[in-house]
Design an enzyme around this catalytic site. Structure first.
Site, PDB file in Angstrom:
ATOM      1  CG  ASP A  59     -12.223 151.005 -34.710  1.00  0.00           C
ATOM      2  OD1 ASP A  59     -12.374 150.285 -35.714  1.00  0.00           O
ATOM      3  OD2 ASP A  59     -12.710 152.143 -34.626  1.00  0.00           O
ATOM      4  CB  SER A  60      -9.522 152.689 -38.043  1.00  0.00           C
ATOM      5  OG  SER A  60     -10.931 152.776 -38.021  1.00  0.00           O
TER       6      SER A  60
ATOM      7  CE1 TYR B 146      -5.967 152.988 -39.495  1.00  0.00           C
ATOM      8  CE2 TYR B 146      -6.304 150.617 -39.338  1.00  0.00           C
ATOM      9  CZ  TYR B 146      -5.663 151.768 -38.918  1.00  0.00           C
ATOM     10  OH  TYR B 146      -4.713 151.683 -37.930  1.00  0.00           O
ATOM     11  N   GLY B 147     -10.842 153.202 -44.097  1.00  0.00           N
ATOM     12  CA  GLY B 147     -11.760 152.689 -45.119  1.00  0.00           C
ATOM     13  C   GLY B 147     -11.426 152.983 -46.562  1.00  0.00           C
TER      14      GLY B 147
ATOM     15  CG  ASN C  53     -16.588 145.451 -39.995  1.00  0.00           C
ATOM     16  OD1 ASN C  53     -17.176 144.424 -40.297  1.00  0.00           O
ATOM     17  ND2 ASN C  53     -16.914 146.155 -38.923  1.00  0.00           N
ATOM     18  CB  THR C  54     -11.441 148.781 -42.804  1.00  0.00           C
ATOM     19  OG1 THR C  54     -12.718 149.384 -43.066  1.00  0.00           O
ATOM     20  CG2 THR C  54     -10.502 149.084 -43.940  1.00  0.00           C
TER      21      THR C  54
ATOM     22  CB  CYS D  15     -18.894 149.826 -41.322  1.00  0.00           C
ATOM     23  SG  CYS D  15     -18.057 151.350 -40.851  1.00  0.00           S
ATOM     24  CB  THR D  16     -16.722 150.189 -36.196  1.00  0.00           C
ATOM     25  OG1 THR D  16     -16.179 151.150 -37.106  1.00  0.00           O
ATOM     26  CG2 THR D  16     -15.743 149.075 -35.956  1.00  0.00           C
ATOM     27  CG  HIS D  17     -18.283 154.662 -37.728  1.00  0.00           C
ATOM     28  ND1 HIS D  17     -17.133 153.915 -37.706  1.00  0.00           N
ATOM     29  CD2 HIS D  17     -17.926 155.946 -37.434  1.00  0.00           C
ATOM     30  CE1 HIS D  17     -16.109 154.715 -37.428  1.00  0.00           C
ATOM     31  NE2 HIS D  17     -16.563 155.954 -37.253  1.00  0.00           N
TER      32      HIS D  17
HETATM   33  N1  DGL Z   1     -13.583 151.100 -38.351  1.00  0.00           N
HETATM   34  C1  DGL Z   1     -13.849 151.119 -39.771  1.00  0.00           C
HETATM   35  C2  DGL Z   1     -14.595 149.841 -40.171  1.00  0.00           C
HETATM   36  O1  DGL Z   1     -15.211 149.172 -39.354  1.00  0.00           O
HETATM   37  C3  DGL Z   1     -14.618 152.359 -40.181  1.00  0.00           C
HETATM   38  C4  DGL Z   1     -13.817 153.639 -40.059  1.00  0.00           C
HETATM   39  C5  DGL Z   1     -12.608 153.699 -40.962  1.00  0.00           C
HETATM   40  O2  DGL Z   1     -12.777 153.750 -42.201  1.00  0.00           O
HETATM   41  O3  DGL Z   1     -11.514 153.698 -40.433  1.00  0.00           O
HETATM   42  O4  DGL Z   1     -14.579 149.475 -41.315  1.00  0.00           O
END
Ligand code: DGL
Length: 287
Positions: free
Chosen positions: A6-7, A38-39, A70-71, A205-207
């Site tokens: 993950d990011s 990363y978003g 997801n990104t 999105c993961t969060h």
């Molecule tokens: N992990 C990113 C996602 O699921 C969210 C956090 C990021 O922007 O890095 O899109």
């Protein structure tokens, strides 16, 4: 070993569900906290970072890597599967080699889109995510492709409504998930989608599963809000059941390594809140 990439922080939410459902395997969790989020980055940058992370996880002995982000799934997975795997990993599933040497990388968009198509009755589906995920249109494309191949009824295409919610990741990482300000912002993001009368909402999105109860409250009883973290775990289990050639490669010693590219107190605090336990993170350099 299974690599979970993950990011940064959010992938831990999906990982919590994965290790609950599949507790026997050994895992490496890698969060690219140095370059996160990363978003709001370009596709080029997201691909470059993701490729480095995947390379690293393969070097560490992972034979299956899940891009929980997801990104990164939206902006990098396709190129990883089409260019990186066939050119760099001789024993990827694209290479018909001897059994016992398979490697693969999976993302989260397709399994979540599949679930949405299956559960939606009206086929009016909404997606929320980071700016990069939403502008990539990856969910819309995937849902459209799936509707063509999976849906039996003719002429019943899927309608996709999307909304980028860039403020949610920083608010959640700040521990503001219960604050009235966050609830107000979420309501603001969702009002148009709610008026579009969708019946299913994808948390892309993961969060966002941290705000699941609030998403459900705002969308109301008629709408299904999909908990992407649970779906990822269930779909991984189904994938392993379908692919014994990959499953038999995996170490089952129940060892877990948590790796990050940068570490600070807030990350440590938030990870403890997500995992319900204090874990030791090791710092790694991907450059
Ligand atoms: N992990 C990113 C996602 O699921 C969210 C956090 C990021 O922007 O890095 O899109």
């Amino acid at each position: 070993m299974i690599g979970i990439f993950d990011s940064g922080l959010g992938g831990l939410i999906a990982f919590r569900e994965i290790k609950k459902l599949l507790p026997d395997y050994s895992y490496i969790y890698l969060g690219d906290t140095l370059r996160s989020p990363y978003g709001s980055r370009s596709q080029e940058a997201i691909y470059r970072f993701t490729e480095k992370a995947i390379d690293f996880l393969f070097q560490q002995g992972c034979s299956l890597v899940i891009i929980a982000c997801n990104t990164a799934s939206a902006e990098a997975l396709r190129k990883i599967q089409q260019d990186y795997l066939p050119n760099n990993i001789k024993d990827s599933p694209h290479f018909v080699g001897e059994v016992g040497k398979f490697k693969n990388v999976l993302g989260v968009v397709r399994p979540i889109a599949e679930e949405a198509i299956n559960v939606s009755k009206t086929k009016k589906i909404a997606v929320v995510g980071t700016r990069a995920t939403i502008t990539s249109n990856v969910y819309e494309k995937e849902l459209n492709n799936l509707s063509k191949t999976l849906m039996k009824e003719k002429n019943k295409g899927v309608k996709v409504f999307q909304k980028a919610c860039p403020l949610l990741v920083p608010l959640i990482e700040e521990g503001w998930d219960k604050k009235p300000e966050t609830k107000k912002i979420l309501k603001n993001y969702l009002w148009k989608i709610k008026n579009d009368n969708v019946d299913t909402l994808i948390l892309g999105c993961t969060h966002y599963p941290i705000l699941l109860a609030e998403f459900k409250r705002i969308m109301g009883k008629r709408d299904q809000v999909l908990d992407s973290s649970k779906i990822i775990a269930e779909k991984l289990k189904a994938y392993l059941d379908r692919h014994p050639e990959i499953e038999m490669e995996l170490d089952k010693k129940k060892k877990i390594k948590y790796l990050v590219t940068d570490l600070n107190d807030n990350f440590q605090k938030m990870s403890q809140k997500i995992l319900n336990e204090k874990v030791e993170f090791d710092w790694v350099n991907l450059d």
